[in-house]
Enzyme design. Sequence first.
Site, PDB file in Angstrom:
ATOM      1  N   ASP A  85       0.848  -1.191   0.000  1.00 47.76           N
ATOM      2  CA  ASP A  85       0.000   0.000   0.000  1.00 47.76           C
ATOM      3  C   ASP A  85       0.886   1.245   0.000  1.00 47.76           C
ATOM      4  OD1 ASP A  85       0.698  -0.928   2.677  1.00 47.76           O
ATOM      5  OD2 ASP A  85      -0.488   0.738   3.449  1.00 47.76           O
ATOM      6  N   GLU A 147      -0.009  -1.105   5.750  1.00 44.47           N
ATOM      7  CA  GLU A 147       1.086  -0.683   6.623  1.00 44.47           C
ATOM      8  C   GLU A 147       1.044   0.816   6.864  1.00 44.47           C
ATOM      9  OE1 GLU A 147       5.237   0.771   7.535  1.00 44.47           O
ATOM     10  OE2 GLU A 147       3.880   1.278   5.895  1.00 44.47           O
TER      11      GLU A 147
END
Length: 399
Positions: A85, A147
Amino acid sequence: MDARPRVDKLHGMSSIARALLLLERLVAIDTTSARSNAPLIEFVRGELAAQGIECRVTVEGEKANLHAIIGPRVAGGLALSAHVDCVPVEGQAWLADPFALRRQDGRVIGRGACDMKGFVACVLAMVPEMLAADLARPFHLCLTHDEETTFRGADRLMDELGHDAPPPALCIVGEPSGMAPIIAHKGYASWDVVFTGLSGHSSRADTTANALMAAAEAVAWLKAEARRFATQGRRVEGFVPPYTTVHVGTFRAGTVLNIVPDHAAFTLEVRTVPGDEASEVLARFVAQVESAILPELRAVHPESAMIVAPRARAPALELDEHHPLLALVQRTSGSNSRGFVSYGTEAGYYQRAGIPAIVCGPGDIAQAHQPEEWIAESQLQACCTFLERLIEDQVRGTG
């Protein structure tokens, strides 16, 4: 976008050329935190499947993790771990499409190129070499979601490792470190904090419970706590700064001046050095609010409250400088350093799960999260060389 496997186009190319081609594909898939990362996970699964590698993909809503084992399914494996991400691009001054990779003056520009799709591209580029090698121990490719927001992907991954085969014995998290080993980082925890009170006209403040002023008083206590850590708290040299930090990043309250706010909200984070616990900071904060701030509001409006909701938590990382993993990464990266950083990574989750971990990856953390995010082509080449040496080590089984 065509996300079909491109393995046929990778054969015969140099490792850096493969990495650049794969990075172009990875950056083109928008995995900013508000979006699903599933298309990227499916692209990677397709690339690996075309080379005969099975993947375990676990899905939670629109987000997914991927775990693949390359080599024999035996103990002693080495995990290569990354989140896929990215932070958003809205409000940033990009000179061109953030999701169309550009090359300029030795730099590769695009959202996620540095943090941390560059590492993922290098690992995928080296898969043919992994398959061609007579590995004594496997590589575990671990890709996670969220994350940048909650660390939810790494938390879930720890339950998934070891499901079909022995879990990895060691882990390298490829966050941008300039290809220098990082053996310690601070722990991270954050919360949403909401105060509720009773609204009314500001001329009758005596009949209201001002949530904004209560929240401001709470923030003032947090500022004092931050000052205490800076002047009197535990110090761990190597970190910058070498103490635990307390930070309030957003504050929302009020509509117009003559209406007493009945709602106020802010976000709070704590970054701890090893030996300090964010939970203890939170406990002291809640006790202070309950004893010194809320009673005044509740005297007017008994339902006044403070609600604290967790946002994210990442355990600290602390690898012993004598651990063989550091020697392995120093030898294969060509860097004899052993750094400390104040930002958090997923490495602490591996450590907490009993898997010694270290951070080492291409790029400069100063470029992460920035407009015109970039990574040097030389860093990608250095990462491919690093992975070549790791493959040799896994063949010998001497790491």
